[in-house]
Design a protein around this motif. Sequence first.
Motif, short mmCIF file in Angstrom:
data_model
loop_
_atom_site.label_atom_id
_atom_site.label_comp_id
_atom_site.label_asym_id
_atom_site.label_seq_id
_atom_site.Cartn_x
_atom_site.Cartn_y
_atom_site.Cartn_z
N ARG A 69 -4.98 10.20 48.45
CA ARG A 69 -4.01 10.18 47.37
C ARG A 69 -4.65 10.74 46.10
N ALA B 262 0.11 8.67 54.43
CA ALA B 262 -0.60 7.40 54.26
C ALA B 262 -1.09 6.86 55.59
N GLU B 263 -0.29 7.03 56.63
CA GLU B 263 -0.63 6.52 57.96
C GLU B 263 -1.88 7.19 58.52
N ILE B 264 -2.08 8.46 58.22
CA ILE B 264 -3.25 9.16 58.75
C ILE B 264 -4.44 9.09 57.81
N GLY B 265 -4.28 8.37 56.70
CA GLY B 265 -5.38 8.20 55.76
C GLY B 265 -5.62 9.39 54.84
N GLN C 70 -1.69 17.81 60.78
CA GLN C 70 -1.61 16.60 61.59
C GLN C 70 -0.21 16.36 62.16
N ARG D 209 -0.22 15.58 65.98
CA ARG D 209 0.02 14.21 66.38
C ARG D 209 1.47 13.86 66.71
N LEU D 210 2.41 14.59 66.17
CA LEU D 210 3.81 14.18 66.28
C LEU D 210 4.60 15.09 67.21
N GLU E 265 5.42 11.36 53.12
CA GLU E 265 4.47 10.51 52.40
C GLU E 265 4.04 9.32 53.26
N ARG E 266 4.96 8.76 54.01
CA ARG E 266 4.61 7.66 54.91
C ARG E 266 3.59 8.11 55.95
N PHE E 267 3.84 9.29 56.54
CA PHE E 267 2.92 9.80 57.55
C PHE E 267 1.57 10.12 56.93
#
Length: 329
Positions: A116, A110-113, A90, A94-95, A106-108
Motif C-alpha cells: 500500500r 490486499a489479499e496477495i500482500g 497476479q 492466480r485467478l 483492491e481486495r485482491f
Amino acid sequence: MIVIANNEGKSGIPTAARLLAAGAPGLDALEAGIELVEDDEEVCTVGRGGWPNLLGEVELDASAMHGTSLRTGAVGGLKGFRHPIRVARQVLERLPHELLIGAGAERFAAEIGAERIELLTERSRGAWQRWFEAEVSEEDRRRWPEVALERYCHDAVDPEIGKDTTVFLAQDAERHLVSGTSTSGWGWKYPGRLGDSPIIGAGSYADSRYGACACTGAGEMTIRAGTSRAVVLYMKMGMSVGRAVEEAINDMRALQGGLLNRVTIHAIDNRGNHRVVAVNGMEGNHYWLWTPGMDAPQAFPAEIVEITPQVTRKKGAMSVYTRPDGMPG
C-alpha cells in the motif's frame, strides 16, 4: 529477443533489457521494468505521482498478457497500491478471471500482500488544487463533491498533454511474446473512467505466433477500433508488422470525433521486426528499443502519420466510408 517501451518507459527499459539478456521470462522482465516506471515520480501519468481524477483521487490501471498461453490479467481503478502491474500479473497467475476493477481489485491486491502507498504526491495534489480553484464555480466548491461532474469532465484540460501510459512489448529467449501496460489515466478524468490500458485487445495484445501491439494516448479511440488486437490479427492474415499498423490506422479513419492526435501504436512481430507510429503526433514523440548486441536501450523517433477521419454518408441504415485504397470500409 527484443523489448520496446514508449517514451515514458525510460527508467524501466534498461532493467527489462538486462533481465531478458540474462534469460528471464518475458513477463518477469516487463513487470520489473514497469514497476520502475510506476515508482518514477517524474512520470505523471503512471503510478505514484500520477494525475488524479476530478475528485483528486489517483486511480491506476494495468495489464499483462502472455502471448503463448493467451492468458491475461488486468486491473482498473485501483487505489492505494504501489504497483498495479504486479497486481495485474497476479490476476493472470492466480485467478480464473481476466479483469478486476475498483473495490474488487483492491481486495485482491490486499489479499496477495501488495504494498500500500499514498499515490497522491504534493506535485499532483497541488496541480489538482490549482485546477479546482480556477475552474470550479464558487457554488460547486461549497457543495463539493456532491455536484454534477459532467461539465468539468468535458472542460478539464489534461495537465500533461502528449505524455502517456507506459507500455512494454517483448520477445524473450524462448520466443514468447508478452505485453504490459500501466497508467494513472487521463488527468482530471471522470471518476471510474477506464482507458484502453486494462482492456485487452484495445490497449495491448500479444500472440506468440504472430506479434504483439500496445497503444498509448486517448484510449477511447483504440477501444472503439480494437486497435491492438487488430494489428495482431492483420499479422495473422499475412501482413508485415508495418503493413498491419497501417491497416489499423486505416480502421481509425472511420472514427467520428475524439482525439485521434493522441494515439501512438507500438508493434513487434515474432521475427523481431517492429514499427511505432504516432497518429497525428507531435515532434519529439519517441520510443525505446533494445535488441541483443546493443550495449543499452536506445531512443528512436516515432514515425508520424497524419490522418483525417473520413466523412460518413448514410446509405439506408448503414454509415459507410471509403478507405484510402478505394475499397469500402
